[in-house]
Design a protein around this motif. Structure first.
Motif, PDB file in Angstrom:
ATOM      1  N   ALA A 121      -2.747 -13.492  -3.207  1.00 48.30           N
ATOM      2  CA  ALA A 121      -3.866 -12.823  -3.893  1.00 48.30           C
ATOM      3  C   ALA A 121      -4.434 -11.555  -2.954  1.00 48.30           C
ATOM      4  CB  ALA A 121      -5.067 -13.871  -3.765  1.00 48.30           C
ATOM      5  N   ILE A 122      -4.662 -11.738  -1.655  1.00 54.08           N
ATOM      6  CA  ILE A 122      -5.129 -10.806  -0.750  1.00 54.08           C
ATOM      7  C   ILE A 122      -4.109  -9.287  -1.256  1.00 54.08           C
ATOM      8  CG2 ILE A 122      -5.579  -9.681   1.360  1.00 54.08           C
ATOM      9  CD1 ILE A 122      -6.535 -12.625   2.018  1.00 54.08           C
ATOM     10  N   LEU A 123      -3.025  -9.691  -0.967  1.00 53.11           N
ATOM     11  CA  LEU A 123      -1.820  -8.589  -1.203  1.00 53.11           C
ATOM     12  C   LEU A 123      -1.815  -8.067  -2.509  1.00 53.11           C
ATOM     13  CD1 LEU A 123       1.238 -10.196   0.638  1.00 53.11           C
ATOM     14  CD2 LEU A 123      -0.087  -8.161   1.397  1.00 53.11           C
ATOM     15  N   ALA A 124      -2.026  -8.783  -3.694  1.00 54.61           N
ATOM     16  CA  ALA A 124      -2.169  -8.342  -4.896  1.00 54.61           C
ATOM     17  C   ALA A 124      -3.245  -7.476  -5.122  1.00 54.61           C
ATOM     18  CB  ALA A 124      -2.249  -9.689  -5.953  1.00 54.61           C
ATOM     19  N   VAL A 125      -4.697  -7.737  -4.441  1.00 54.66           N
ATOM     20  CA  VAL A 125      -5.862  -6.911  -4.493  1.00 54.66           C
ATOM     21  C   VAL A 125      -5.521  -5.574  -3.825  1.00 54.66           C
ATOM     22  CG1 VAL A 125      -8.181  -6.806  -3.573  1.00 54.66           C
ATOM     23  CG2 VAL A 125      -7.293  -8.877  -4.449  1.00 54.66           C
ATOM     24  N   CYS A 126      -4.652  -5.689  -2.794  1.00 57.49           N
ATOM     25  CA  CYS A 126      -4.427  -4.294  -2.082  1.00 57.49           C
ATOM     26  C   CYS A 126      -3.508  -3.419  -3.230  1.00 57.49           C
ATOM     27  CB  CYS A 126      -3.642  -4.588  -0.759  1.00 57.49           C
ATOM     28  SG  CYS A 126      -4.569  -5.342   0.539  1.00 57.49           S
ATOM     29  N   GLN A 143      -8.425  13.010   1.667  1.00 59.86           N
ATOM     30  CA  GLN A 143      -9.217  12.152   2.659  1.00 59.86           C
ATOM     31  C   GLN A 143      -9.429  10.918   2.323  1.00 59.86           C
ATOM     32  OE1 GLN A 143     -13.198  13.059   4.199  1.00 59.86           O
ATOM     33  NE2 GLN A 143     -12.117  13.245   6.066  1.00 59.86           N
ATOM     34  N   LEU A 144      -9.898  10.554   0.944  1.00 58.43           N
ATOM     35  CA  LEU A 144     -10.365   9.252   0.086  1.00 58.43           C
ATOM     36  C   LEU A 144      -9.015   8.463   0.227  1.00 58.43           C
ATOM     37  CD1 LEU A 144     -12.878  10.241  -2.446  1.00 58.43           C
ATOM     38  CD2 LEU A 144     -13.353   9.060  -0.319  1.00 58.43           C
ATOM     39  N   ALA A 145      -8.057   9.142  -0.441  1.00 58.75           N
ATOM     40  CA  ALA A 145      -6.719   8.359  -0.459  1.00 58.75           C
ATOM     41  C   ALA A 145      -6.149   7.837   0.630  1.00 58.75           C
ATOM     42  CB  ALA A 145      -5.732   9.365  -1.141  1.00 58.75           C
ATOM     43  N   VAL A 146      -6.345   8.757   1.721  1.00 60.31           N
ATOM     44  CA  VAL A 146      -5.686   8.073   3.158  1.00 60.31           C
ATOM     45  C   VAL A 146      -6.629   6.861   3.397  1.00 60.31           C
ATOM     46  CG1 VAL A 146      -5.779   8.584   5.533  1.00 60.31           C
ATOM     47  CG2 VAL A 146      -4.831  10.438   3.973  1.00 60.31           C
ATOM     48  N   GLY A 147      -7.843   7.040   3.229  1.00 63.13           N
ATOM     49  CA  GLY A 147      -8.927   5.852   3.679  1.00 63.13           C
ATOM     50  C   GLY A 147      -8.565   4.721   2.770  1.00 63.13           C
ATOM     51  N   VAL A 148      -8.176   4.861   1.576  1.00 62.77           N
ATOM     52  CA  VAL A 148      -7.853   3.746   0.703  1.00 62.77           C
ATOM     53  C   VAL A 148      -6.457   3.053   1.317  1.00 62.77           C
ATOM     54  CG1 VAL A 148      -7.011   2.755  -1.718  1.00 62.77           C
ATOM     55  CG2 VAL A 148      -9.143   4.337  -1.233  1.00 62.77           C
ATOM     56  N   TRP A 149      -5.702   3.755   1.887  1.00 69.91           N
ATOM     57  CA  TRP A 149      -4.183   3.290   2.037  1.00 69.91           C
ATOM     58  C   TRP A 149      -4.456   2.468   3.494  1.00 69.91           C
ATOM     59  CZ3 TRP A 149       1.060   3.271   1.451  1.00 69.91           C
ATOM     60  CH2 TRP A 149       1.414   3.891   0.310  1.00 69.91           C
ATOM     61  N   ALA A 150      -5.466   3.110   4.354  1.00 72.06           N
ATOM     62  CA  ALA A 150      -5.675   2.362   5.749  1.00 72.06           C
ATOM     63  C   ALA A 150      -6.324   1.245   5.586  1.00 72.06           C
ATOM     64  CB  ALA A 150      -6.633   3.579   6.601  1.00 72.06           C
ATOM     65  N   ALA A 151      -7.429   1.032   4.492  1.00 71.51           N
ATOM     66  CA  ALA A 151      -8.172  -0.228   4.174  1.00 71.51           C
ATOM     67  C   ALA A 151      -7.097  -1.356   3.728  1.00 71.51           C
ATOM     68  CB  ALA A 151      -9.125  -0.072   3.159  1.00 71.51           C
ATOM     69  N   THR A 152      -6.084  -0.879   2.946  1.00 68.26           N
ATOM     70  CA  THR A 152      -5.101  -1.930   2.322  1.00 68.26           C
ATOM     71  C   THR A 152      -4.337  -2.204   3.320  1.00 68.26           C
ATOM     72  OG1 THR A 152      -3.717  -0.081   1.588  1.00 68.26           O
ATOM     73  CG2 THR A 152      -5.422  -0.940  -0.135  1.00 68.26           C
ATOM     74  N   GLY A 153      -3.794  -1.435   4.149  1.00 67.69           N
ATOM     75  CA  GLY A 153      -3.059  -1.681   5.539  1.00 67.69           C
ATOM     76  C   GLY A 153      -3.714  -2.965   6.304  1.00 67.69           C
ATOM     77  N   LEU A 154      -4.880  -2.625   6.664  1.00 67.67           N
ATOM     78  CA  LEU A 154      -5.672  -3.895   7.418  1.00 67.67           C
ATOM     79  C   LEU A 154      -5.713  -4.993   6.788  1.00 67.67           C
ATOM     80  CD1 LEU A 154      -8.895  -3.136   9.361  1.00 67.67           C
ATOM     81  CD2 LEU A 154      -8.749  -4.765   7.806  1.00 67.67           C
ATOM     82  N   LEU A 155      -6.030  -4.880   5.326  1.00 67.94           N
ATOM     83  CA  LEU A 155      -6.098  -6.134   4.654  1.00 67.94           C
ATOM     84  C   LEU A 155      -4.859  -7.013   4.642  1.00 67.94           C
ATOM     85  CD1 LEU A 155      -8.571  -5.175   1.624  1.00 67.94           C
ATOM     86  CD2 LEU A 155      -9.199  -6.621   3.783  1.00 67.94           C
ATOM     87  N   SER A 156      -3.905  -6.141   4.352  1.00 74.39           N
ATOM     88  CA  SER A 156      -2.459  -6.684   4.332  1.00 74.39           C
ATOM     89  C   SER A 156      -2.064  -7.629   5.479  1.00 74.39           C
ATOM     90  CB  SER A 156      -1.405  -5.780   4.272  1.00 74.39           C
ATOM     91  OG  SER A 156      -1.608  -5.266   2.662  1.00 74.39           O
TER      92      SER A 156
END
Length: 285
Positions: free
Chosen positions: A16-21, A183-196
């Motif tokens: 579920a968490i990976l799916a959210v990412c 910059q926003l796109a990089v921030g989204v990527w970084a957040a999904t990496g942390l959650l994964s």
């Protein structure tokens, strides 16, 4: 059977968490990230490698989260820099290359032997209606719901969420308004990496996984995202939990246990048939 369903919710929470990412990244950046689980596996293995080197668990977890977040952010920057204009399909194909690179790096750094992973949650359980429920299952469910809830509120009610939604729909307009979309796109990527990585830290102690097996947990996550049409966070969460519960139940059925890994692929076939039903019915009429 019921105890199998309950135990499967830990895996379901990870899916579920990976799916959210996956859903958030596709919805906001237009990238279907096939390397999502591999990013989390990288962070988890860095964490456990540091624990093996007698680094404190708290510091090791922080380092694992940081490595995954930085790697994901850099990957997002590369895709935004060189694949910002091509179609979503081209950008998504780029994430297949990311998956291959991470698998290669993981094999070189960590090998292909299964590892026993220390748990972040104390080994405790309680009785609920005659079924033993572990504390890790409860924590995994609470973390999953909290992540989905916070992201939903962020996207719907905050200025940052509005900017992110606008970036996904009208990136050129957002840039003309002076917003740094890259910059926003990089921030989204970084957040999904942390959650994964957080998702992997939840499931790893229950599986003794290899880096490769953790990386391919993206498959059930993609199935859950598909059921949510890669746009609805809560349907993706419910689907991920359901897949985990079905796998857990299948593990208790003789003759099906050895094939429970194929369950996501069966769900993909059913989902695609269901999603295409309207076109077929319209054509028939």
């Amino acid at each position: 059977m019921l105890d199998g369903i309950i135990s499967g919710l830990v895996s379901g929470s990870t899916y579920a968490i990976l799916a959210v990412c996956v859903v958030v990244l596709y919805r906001l950046v237009g990238v279907l990230n096939f390397g999502q689980a591999a990013l989390g596996a990288l962070g988890a293995y860095v964490c456990y490698a540091l624990v093996g080197a007698e680094v404190s668990l708290a510091l090791a977890v922080f380092c694992g989260l940081a490595v995954a977040s930085v790697t994901a952010g850099f990957s997002g920057w590369v895709l935004a820099r060189w694949l910002g204009e091509p179609s979503a399909i081209a950008r998504s194909v780029g994430t297949v290359v990311l998956l291959i690179l991470l698998l290669t790096a993981g094999f070189r750094l960590f090998g292909d032997s299964p590892r026993a992973m220390p748990s972040l949650v104390p080994e405790a359980s309680f009785d609920l209606g005659g079924v033993r429920v572990s504390l890790s299952t409860v924590i995994a469910l609470l973390v999953t719901i909290a992540i989905a809830g916070v992201l939903s509120l962020l996207l719907r009610y905050t200025q940052l969420g509005i900017r992110l939604e606008a970036m996904s729909e009208r990136p050129l307009t957002v840039q003309l308004l002076g917003v740094n979309s890259r910059q926003l796109a990089v921030g989204v990527w970084a957040a999904t990496g942390l959650l994964s990585t957080l998702a992997m830290l939840l499931i790893a102690p229950t599986r003794n996984p290899t880096f490769e097996s953790m990386s391919f947990l993206v498959v059930p996550a993609l199935v859950a995202g598909l059921l949510g049409a890669f746009s609805n966070v809560w349907i993706a969460v419910a689907s991920g939990l359901a897949i985990g519960a079905v796998e857990g139940a299948g593990a208790r059925i003789e003759g099906l246990a050895d094939y429970r890994g194929a369950i996501p692929f069966a769900i993909i076939i059913v989902a695609l048939i269901w999603l295409r039903r309207r076109e077929v019915w319209d054509a028939a009429r």
